[in-house]
Write a protein that holds these residues in place. Sequence first.
Motif, mmCIF file in Angstrom:
data_model
loop_
_atom_site.group_PDB
_atom_site.id
_atom_site.type_symbol
_atom_site.label_atom_id
_atom_site.label_comp_id
_atom_site.label_asym_id
_atom_site.label_seq_id
_atom_site.Cartn_x
_atom_site.Cartn_y
_atom_site.Cartn_z
ATOM 1 N N TYR A 52 -20.562 20.274 11.259
ATOM 2 C CA TYR A 52 -21.269 19.072 11.713
ATOM 3 C C TYR A 52 -21.473 18.098 10.554
ATOM 4 N N SER A 53 -22.011 18.590 9.444
ATOM 5 C CA SER A 53 -22.314 17.716 8.309
ATOM 6 C C SER A 53 -21.050 17.126 7.699
ATOM 7 N N THR A 54 -19.981 17.911 7.660
ATOM 8 C CA THR A 54 -18.725 17.419 7.109
ATOM 9 C C THR A 54 -18.128 16.335 8.003
ATOM 10 N N ALA A 55 -18.140 16.547 9.297
ATOM 11 C CA ALA A 55 -17.618 15.540 10.224
ATOM 12 C C ALA A 55 -18.404 14.238 10.114
ATOM 13 N N MET A 56 -19.738 14.336 10.095
ATOM 14 C CA MET A 56 -20.573 13.140 9.977
ATOM 15 C C MET A 56 -20.281 12.396 8.672
ATOM 16 N N SER A 57 -20.188 13.142 7.577
ATOM 17 C CA SER A 57 -19.942 12.514 6.271
ATOM 18 C C SER A 57 -18.600 11.798 6.247
ATOM 19 N N LEU A 58 -17.584 12.426 6.819
ATOM 20 C CA LEU A 58 -16.246 11.829 6.829
ATOM 21 C C LEU A 58 -16.198 10.564 7.683
ATOM 22 N N ILE A 59 -16.901 10.562 8.795
ATOM 23 C CA ILE A 59 -16.938 9.361 9.642
ATOM 24 C C ILE A 59 -17.588 8.217 8.873
ATOM 25 N N ILE A 60 -18.683 8.505 8.181
ATOM 26 C CA ILE A 60 -19.355 7.477 7.385
ATOM 27 C C ILE A 60 -18.427 6.932 6.305
ATOM 28 N N LEU A 61 -17.824 7.825 5.541
ATOM 29 C CA LEU A 61 -16.987 7.401 4.419
ATOM 30 C C LEU A 61 -15.791 6.577 4.870
ATOM 31 N N GLN A 62 -15.297 6.818 6.080
ATOM 32 C CA GLN A 62 -14.075 6.156 6.543
ATOM 33 C C GLN A 62 -14.325 4.921 7.408
ATOM 34 N N MET A 63 -15.563 4.504 7.553
ATOM 35 C CA MET A 63 -15.827 3.301 8.341
ATOM 36 C C MET A 63 -15.052 2.080 7.841
ATOM 37 N N PRO A 64 -14.855 1.916 6.518
ATOM 38 C CA PRO A 64 -14.077 0.761 6.060
ATOM 39 C C PRO A 64 -12.637 0.739 6.570
ATOM 40 N N ASN A 65 -12.109 1.875 7.032
ATOM 41 C CA ASN A 65 -10.759 1.871 7.613
ATOM 42 C C ASN A 65 -10.685 1.022 8.872
ATOM 43 N N ARG A 66 -11.818 0.909 9.577
ATOM 44 C CA ARG A 66 -11.911 0.073 10.776
ATOM 45 C C ARG A 66 -10.857 0.464 11.826
ATOM 46 N N LEU A 67 -10.659 1.753 12.012
ATOM 47 C CA LEU A 67 -9.650 2.232 12.947
ATOM 48 C C LEU A 67 -10.217 2.673 14.278
ATOM 49 N N LEU A 68 -11.497 3.015 14.350
ATOM 50 C CA LEU A 68 -12.101 3.433 15.613
ATOM 51 C C LEU A 68 -12.617 2.209 16.362
ATOM 52 N N PRO A 69 -12.194 2.015 17.601
ATOM 53 C CA PRO A 69 -12.630 0.830 18.364
ATOM 54 C C PRO A 69 -14.142 0.704 18.499
ATOM 55 N N ILE A 70 -14.864 1.825 18.514
ATOM 56 C CA ILE A 70 -16.311 1.773 18.711
ATOM 57 C C ILE A 70 -17.009 0.990 17.600
#
Length: 338
Positions: free
Chosen positions: A317-335
């Motif tokens: 859980y913590s790893t998934a959350m951290s990775l989503i945060i770190l990768q927000m600048p990729n701007r690849l998820l439509p949400i």
Amino acid sequence: MRHTLSLILISLLSLAPATRAQDDNTLVEITPEARAAIERGLAFLAKTQNDDGNFGGERYGKHVGITSLACLAFMADGHMPDRGPHGQTLSKGLAFVINSSSDAGLLAAANTSHGPMYGHGFATLFLGEVYGMTPNRDTRRTLQKAVRLIVASQNHQGGWRYQPVPADADISVTICQIMALRSARNAGLSVPKNTIDRAVEYVRNCQNPDDGGFRYMIGSGGSAFPRSAAGLASLYYAGIYEGDEVASALAYLERQRPGTPQASRGGYYYYGHYYAAQAMFLAGGEHWKQWYPAIREELLARQQPDGSWNGNHGTTYSTAMSLIILQMPNRLLPIFER
């Protein structure tokens, strides 16, 4: 040759948004150190997937919510089902979520006993993101059922709680459903306007007028960083980008920015920063420019040698959350788009 070209295209898509941000804002968002941390984190996640596609986690066993968050972490890097180095990982995760759908539309593994609407919200969000980018009949059918269940289980105050029945509500479960509905609507599915309007009203009624933060439930408790981050994010995802409630909520969160003496380091750390980063990303401007480097450096310092992040709700859980945060600048998820 075709496979090689596909991998090159996915790699370029992952890198282009961060590069564009650097050109426009003179801000290097995903640094080389962050890129290396992301790669280690994704490699760790891939190794934790079970044969049936779930990412369960240490505390929860088979769990559609944690599986969906892990899959979103891979999607945030440009991977899609059957596409990219982690394409098979995503395909297996998607199959697990679809196979966990009940006749009524609830997305929950067979052994899920507590709070299935949390997992249902994250899983519906994942399906919406997948369907919006790679339309598929099975995904659409499962997503439609999941959305209908969310609409049917909204309570009289406009919110949702742990169980898929219109009883009581809290802001934490409610934001999961708001994000899920926003993703489904982005993907082209019909979502009743009245459902969104009532959800917005619930969130507004949870805000404390004295400090701009949010209560856990209407008329109960004080403000706290995790639920206040979720509350502001929910307003943004409902299409509310301006107003006194937004300004006061932003000010509340800014007082607890990572790296400051008042920074939030208490319980629900990864949950709170998952929503806070989204809120600041959607706020944009100086809010994002100041917030992202601060949380990026804090997360890099917290990463374990094996590529994981540890938290009260388990490393997956913590790893998934951290990775989503770190990768927000990729701007690849439509949400994450306005």
